[in-house]
Design a protein around this motif. Structure first.
Motif, mmCIF file in Angstrom:
data_model
loop_
_atom_site.group_PDB
_atom_site.id
_atom_site.type_symbol
_atom_site.label_atom_id
_atom_site.label_comp_id
_atom_site.label_asym_id
_atom_site.label_seq_id
_atom_site.Cartn_x
_atom_site.Cartn_y
_atom_site.Cartn_z
ATOM 1 N N GLY A 73 9.738 15.322 2.102
ATOM 2 C CA GLY A 73 8.279 14.679 2.092
ATOM 3 C C GLY A 73 8.771 13.262 1.499
ATOM 4 N N ALA A 74 9.593 13.139 0.611
ATOM 5 C CA ALA A 74 9.939 12.067 -0.315
ATOM 6 C C ALA A 74 10.828 11.171 0.685
ATOM 7 C CB ALA A 74 10.908 12.337 -1.569
ATOM 8 N N ALA A 75 11.905 11.807 1.383
ATOM 9 C CA ALA A 75 12.740 11.090 2.588
ATOM 10 C C ALA A 75 11.804 10.422 3.517
ATOM 11 C CB ALA A 75 13.578 12.064 3.007
ATOM 12 N N GLY A 76 10.977 11.298 3.923
ATOM 13 C CA GLY A 76 10.164 10.642 4.895
ATOM 14 C C GLY A 76 9.160 9.441 4.458
ATOM 15 N N ALA A 77 8.694 9.441 3.152
ATOM 16 C CA ALA A 77 7.835 8.491 2.583
ATOM 17 C C ALA A 77 8.893 7.115 2.495
ATOM 18 C CB ALA A 77 7.441 8.829 1.393
ATOM 19 N N GLY A 78 10.086 7.623 2.495
ATOM 20 C CA GLY A 78 11.182 6.480 1.888
ATOM 21 C C GLY A 78 11.516 5.860 3.222
ATOM 22 N N ASP A 103 6.512 -14.483 -0.064
ATOM 23 C CA ASP A 103 8.016 -13.909 -0.131
ATOM 24 C C ASP A 103 8.444 -13.642 -1.265
ATOM 25 O OD1 ASP A 103 8.367 -15.441 2.369
ATOM 26 O OD2 ASP A 103 9.055 -17.344 1.629
ATOM 27 N N ARG A 104 7.560 -13.844 -2.562
ATOM 28 C CA ARG A 104 7.901 -13.487 -3.825
ATOM 29 C C ARG A 104 7.564 -11.823 -4.039
ATOM 30 N NH1 ARG A 104 5.756 -16.842 -8.701
ATOM 31 N NH2 ARG A 104 7.234 -15.691 -9.552
ATOM 32 N N LEU A 105 6.495 -11.758 -3.278
ATOM 33 C CA LEU A 105 5.998 -10.310 -3.137
ATOM 34 C C LEU A 105 6.877 -9.403 -2.530
ATOM 35 C CD1 LEU A 105 2.145 -10.697 -2.554
ATOM 36 C CD2 LEU A 105 3.197 -9.976 -4.555
ATOM 37 N N LEU A 106 7.384 -9.925 -1.150
ATOM 38 C CA LEU A 106 8.343 -9.068 -0.512
ATOM 39 C C LEU A 106 9.546 -8.904 -1.033
ATOM 40 C CD1 LEU A 106 9.174 -7.818 2.319
ATOM 41 C CD2 LEU A 106 9.869 -10.103 3.153
ATOM 42 N N ALA A 107 10.204 -9.981 -2.081
ATOM 43 C CA ALA A 107 11.305 -9.638 -2.809
ATOM 44 C C ALA A 107 11.188 -8.701 -3.776
ATOM 45 C CB ALA A 107 11.837 -10.973 -3.224
ATOM 46 N N GLY A 108 10.004 -8.677 -4.466
ATOM 47 C CA GLY A 108 9.900 -7.752 -5.438
ATOM 48 C C GLY A 108 8.684 -7.036 -5.700
ATOM 49 N N ALA A 109 8.129 -6.705 -4.776
ATOM 50 C CA ALA A 109 6.978 -5.908 -4.781
ATOM 51 C C ALA A 109 7.298 -4.499 -5.317
ATOM 52 C CB ALA A 109 6.476 -5.641 -3.295
ATOM 53 N N ARG A 110 6.114 -4.133 -6.213
ATOM 54 C CA ARG A 110 6.245 -2.482 -6.748
ATOM 55 C C ARG A 110 4.816 -1.972 -6.491
ATOM 56 N NH1 ARG A 110 10.503 -4.183 -6.641
ATOM 57 N NH2 ARG A 110 12.255 -3.936 -8.054
ATOM 58 N N GLY A 111 4.721 -0.725 -5.973
ATOM 59 C CA GLY A 111 3.551 -0.207 -5.470
ATOM 60 C C GLY A 111 3.719 1.280 -5.913
ATOM 61 N N PRO A 112 2.608 2.096 -5.245
ATOM 62 C CA PRO A 112 1.564 1.364 -4.692
ATOM 63 C C PRO A 112 0.303 0.549 -5.204
ATOM 64 C CG PRO A 112 1.301 3.919 -4.871
ATOM 65 C CD PRO A 112 2.429 3.749 -5.604
ATOM 66 N N ASP A 113 0.004 -0.265 -4.758
ATOM 67 C CA ASP A 113 -1.199 -0.846 -5.283
ATOM 68 C C ASP A 113 -2.379 -1.437 -4.324
ATOM 69 O OD1 ASP A 113 -2.340 -3.037 -6.839
ATOM 70 O OD2 ASP A 113 -1.095 -4.264 -7.276
ATOM 71 N N PRO A 114 -3.191 -0.390 -4.363
ATOM 72 C CA PRO A 114 -4.239 -0.357 -3.284
ATOM 73 C C PRO A 114 -5.228 -1.696 -3.542
ATOM 74 C CG PRO A 114 -4.066 1.653 -4.500
ATOM 75 C CD PRO A 114 -3.183 0.842 -5.106
ATOM 76 N N ALA A 115 -5.179 -2.088 -4.469
ATOM 77 C CA ALA A 115 -6.274 -3.348 -4.630
ATOM 78 C C ALA A 115 -5.598 -4.479 -4.321
ATOM 79 C CB ALA A 115 -6.574 -3.393 -6.307
ATOM 80 N N ALA A 116 -4.080 -4.786 -4.614
ATOM 81 C CA ALA A 116 -3.717 -5.812 -3.802
ATOM 82 C C ALA A 116 -3.383 -5.797 -2.419
ATOM 83 C CB ALA A 116 -2.225 -6.090 -4.465
ATOM 84 N N ALA A 117 -3.331 -4.470 -1.936
ATOM 85 C CA ALA A 117 -3.109 -4.203 -0.657
ATOM 86 C C ALA A 117 -4.332 -4.745 0.155
ATOM 87 C CB ALA A 117 -2.871 -2.918 -0.275
ATOM 88 N N HIS A 118 -5.651 -4.090 -0.530
ATOM 89 C CA HIS A 118 -6.928 -4.801 0.244
ATOM 90 C C HIS A 118 -7.073 -5.851 0.218
ATOM 91 C CE1 HIS A 118 -11.146 -4.327 1.178
ATOM 92 N NE2 HIS A 118 -11.277 -5.000 -0.033
ATOM 93 N N ALA A 124 0.975 -1.168 0.069
ATOM 94 C CA ALA A 124 -0.008 0.150 0.054
ATOM 95 C C ALA A 124 0.944 1.204 0.190
ATOM 96 C CB ALA A 124 -0.975 -0.058 1.257
ATOM 97 N N ASP A 125 2.162 1.304 0.717
ATOM 98 C CA ASP A 125 2.985 2.345 0.612
ATOM 99 C C ASP A 125 4.043 2.300 -0.001
ATOM 100 O OD1 ASP A 125 1.164 3.001 2.850
ATOM 101 O OD2 ASP A 125 2.540 2.170 4.391
ATOM 102 N N SER A 126 4.276 1.125 -0.802
ATOM 103 C CA SER A 126 5.608 1.040 -1.493
ATOM 104 C C SER A 126 5.812 2.036 -2.737
ATOM 105 C CB SER A 126 5.801 -0.302 -2.067
ATOM 106 O OG SER A 126 7.134 -0.462 -2.966
ATOM 107 N N GLY A 127 6.625 2.937 -2.713
ATOM 108 C CA GLY A 127 7.003 3.656 -3.682
ATOM 109 C C GLY A 127 6.062 4.923 -3.724
#
Length: 781
Positions: free
Chosen positions: A208-213, A273-288, A194-197
């Motif tokens: 702001g970008a640093a805080g998000a990172g 494990d696969r999601l953690l290794a290569g997750a790209r977001g944000p993806d609200p639908a997947a997060a939900h 939900a928060d990634s990226g």
């Protein structure tokens, strides 16, 4: 006395050994003394004693008190049959030996039905063993059956009256802990997606970008902690790490369903494990969807803890349907990376859906209508208990089963020993077979290791017993008073101190009891020592000649076979997915597995590859059955191997890692086939099917290469063809092209695109697990 007692209670399993010793003394000696001196029936007294001792000293009966009582009462008619058979077959040595082989094998082999039957194997064998020796006296059968009945009933009664030691953690609780841990991992992964990226949109927004990172880094760190917790919780549910009495290895509906729950949850963790290794977001639908998946897993954990199915919750099923519809709407402009990521998220949610259904089935809920179809994930839920038991017994009717090997090895040793005892006319020859039952292990090394301390203990006990007989003579009062003391001290302290002490105590007990039935004989201890030497030698010889390496010799072969069958299943399942529902066989004949032209030319042409190619030809009707059967045999071998090597310090090969590609093939392939049988999508276009089959062939080759790591014990570490980045995946590029070409978004076309993506994600996940096998071998080197 409080000092030694306090010491015993502080020892590992000390309280349980004290309870069992008290149980044996009270249940066994009460019936023995009452019938020997109250009724003057020494024959009945002996059978009352041997009705109790096998259950108290040689058997493991799991479960709560009420369940144990029912088990003891069920043992009673089986004991009548065995004592009757032993009495009638004792007329000739050959008939007694044949009966011994049948009883020895059957009692041991029934252990494949779970710990309840397996824990009673020694008792059943001993009930036949005692009456199958001379004297041949069928006229005393009523006395023998009466004494046996008294002994078993006293055993059940005393067991209810004695205190119980702390019971092992039930498997359902261990499984609930694992489900909850994976639920936490799923929730943290959802927060990361939900928060990634989220900081990238800020661009040059500076702080702001640093805080998000920083927030993303914190979420990733939390997800990694939850990943480790989920791994440890699932490791605690491995059959080899669970108390034998709690292993879900029977054919009961609860054990079968709990086993499937663990498989589904393990599949969920692999996707995370696969999601953690290569997750790209944000993806609200997947997060939900991941959030709903975590909630469904927590619900499954509550069902496992409570032991009640409770009301059905369809929130995850609704969320999954919405996610699939959303994927269809988002196909325009979709990327290969997003296609794979959404497929992995969907696979995780589907695994959680199966885990919840399996948990409810385990505790009596009827199978939901959505799963009531041929090829569904819970086929046993519609079977009657006899059919489930027959399938479990039939599975292990193969020389490659360690459980069948154990049963044959023991039965052969007992039958040969009975023939030798009859030929030599050994007095008290049943002690020879008793020694085989108590000392024989599942490997030659284990049996040889147990024999020297046993002989030493018997020699010490025989020397002390001889001295006692010489000094005391014919004084029944002494033997009556001494027997309970030796029972309590010997069978409570002996198991703590080791085999030698236990055998010394057993020798003293047997001499004390037989001195009350027959006139005291100072030569009896020497006979006992001779019988132990003969029995131990026969057991060692049988272990040396029949499967001498135990599970160690079979485990590597079983794991390699499981990996090979999993590689085959990658190809046969992919062919089934490429065809429209019900057309698998036609496609198999059309291709004839003549797709070798699409295979990498660098593949080593080993005998393993040739056999794998040959065996895939006729499996399309049920492509996962061979892999599933190989998985169960490998797990049985691994469980026995861990039992044989318990407490050893040396590192063992990562067998669980080696089996993971096969596990992923079975679980993920089963989910895809289930969806395909529901008619999701028509036959794939020829170009897409060819690309998927080529990918399956490549993944299968990598899995077969990984088997060389296990086959060579890490000496041969091959190069794999991976990795498999989404942007370079030919099937995903084909799916993206089809999605962009079909602006209308027709349902059939969308279903085809999603099927390509789901199959590609499954295959590359299997390849990822195969690569882990090779990476671990490289790290070990």
């Amino acid at each position: 006395m409080t000092g030694p007692l306090r010491w015993l209670l502080r020892q590992d399993q000390g309280p349980e050994h004290l309870r069992r010793a008290t149980w044996a003394a009270v249940a066994g000696l009460t019936g023995f003394y009452a019938l020997r001196y109250g009724v003057d029936a020494p024959g009945m007294a002996l059978y009352a004693l041997f009705g109790a001792l096998p259950l108290t000293l040689f058997s493991q009966v799991p479960g709560p008190a009420e369940q144990r009582t029912r088990t003891f009462l069920a043992v009673l008619p089986a004991g009548w049959v065995l004592v009757t058979a032993g009495t009638l077959l004792a007329a000739h040595s050959w008939s007694a030996a044949c009966g011994m082989f049948v009883v020895g094998f059957t009692a041991s082999y029934l252990g494949v039905g779970g710990p309840r039957l397996g824990g009673l194997a020694s008792a059943f064998q001993l009930y036949y063993l005692l009456p199958c020796f001379p004297p041949y006296a069928p006229e005393t059968l009523d006395e023998r059956l009466g004494g046996l009945t008294v002994g078993i009933l006293l055993t059940a009664l005393v067991d209810r009256l004695l205190w119980r030691d702390e019971q092992p953690v039930p498997y359902r609780v261990l499984l609930a802990d694992a489900v909850d841990a994976v639920a936490g991992y799923c929730a943290s992964t959802g927060r990361l997606m939900a928060d990634s990226g989220s900081g990238t949109a800020a661009g040059a927004a500076g702080a702001g970008a640093a805080g998000a990172g920083d927030a993303e880094a914190a979420d990733r760190s939390a997800a990694q902690r939850d990943q480790e917790a989920a791994y440890l919780a699932l490791q605690a549910t491995l059959l080899s790490r669970v108390a034998p009495a709690e292993r879900p290895t029977s054919a009961s509906l609860r054990d079968r369903a709990c086993y499937d729950v663990r498989a589904a949850v393990r599949h969920v963790r692999a996707q995370l494990d696969r999601l953690l290794a290569g997750a790209r977001g944000p993806d609200p639908a997947a997060a939900h969807l991941l959030d709903r998946t975590a909630a469904a897993l927590r619900g499954a954990g509550r069902v496992l803890r409570s032991g009640s199915p409770g009301p059905r919750d369809d929130a995850l099923a609704t969320a999954l349907s919405s996610f699939r519809a959303d994927r269809t709407r988002r196909l325009a402009g979709v990327t290969a990376l997003r296609l794979r990521q959404d497929s992995v998220v969907q696979a995780a949610a589907t695994g959680a859906l199966l885990a919840g259904e399996g948990a409810r089935i385990a505790f009596g809920a009827p199978l939901d209508a959505r799963w009531q179809r041929p090829g569904g994930p819970f086929p046993y839920a519609a079977l009657h208990a006899p059919a489930r038991w027959w399938r479990r017994l039939r599975l292990h009717l193969t020389p490659r089963s360690v459980l069948l090997q154990n049963a044959l090895r023991l039965a052969l040793a007992l039958a040969v020993a009975r023939l030798i005892v009859g030929a030599l006319g050994l007095p008290h020859g049943f002690w020879v077979l008793l020694t085989i039952i108590s000392l024989m292990r599942t490997s030659a090394a284990g049996t040889r290791g147990a024999l020297p301390p046993a002989v030493l203990g018997v020699a010490a006990g025989a020397a002390l017993a001889t001295l006692m007989l010489v000094v005391v003579g014919d004084a029944p009062a002494f033997y009556i008073a001494a027997a309970p003391v030796v029972f309590l001290v010997g069978f409570s302290v002996g198991p703590v101190l080791g085999t030698a002490w236990t055998q010394a105590a057993l020798t003293l007990v047997l001499i004390l009891l037989f001195a009350q039935i027959l006139p005291p004989d100072r030569h009896l201890p020497a006979v006992r020592l001779l019988d132990v030497v003969i029995g131990g030698s026969l057991g060692a010889a049988a272990s040396l000649l029949a499967w001498p390496k135990g599970a160690g010799g079979e485990l590597r072969r079983s794991v390699v076979n499981f990996m090979v069958r999993g590689a085959e299943a990658c190809k046969t399942v992919t062919l089934g997915l490429c065809n429209g529902p019900g057309r698998e066989q036609a496609q198999d004949h059309e291709h004839g597995y003549g797709l070798d032209r699409a295979r990498p030319q660098t593949r080593p042409q080993t005998r393993t590859h040739t056999r794998a190619r040959d065996r895939t030809r006729d499996r399309s009707a049920d492509p996962l059955r061979p892999a599933h059967a190989a998985m169960l045999l490998a797990q049985a071998a691994h469980t026995q191997y861990r039992t044989e090597h318990a407490g050893r310090d040396q590192a063992t090969p990562p067998w669980e890692t080696a089996m993971q590609p096969g596990h992923h093939t079975v679980s993920g392939g089963g989910l895809l086939l289930a969806a395909r049988r529901d008619g999701e999508g028509a036959e794939l276009p020829a170009d897409a099917a060819a690309l998927l089959v080529a990918l399956a062939d490549r993944v299968a080759d990598d899995c077969l290469r990984a088997t060389e790591v296990v086959r060579s014990a890490g000496a041969d570490v091959p190069q794999l063809s991976g990795p498999y980045p989404a942007a370079e995946s030919a099937p995903l590029r084909c799916a993206v092209a089809q999605a962009q070409a079909e602006v209308s978004g027709a349902d059939a076309d969308a279903a085809t695109v999603l099927l390509i993506a789901d199959a590609e994600a499954w295959l590359t996940g299997v390849a990822h697990d195969a690569a882990r096998v090779v990476r671990k071998a490289e790290a070990a080197r």
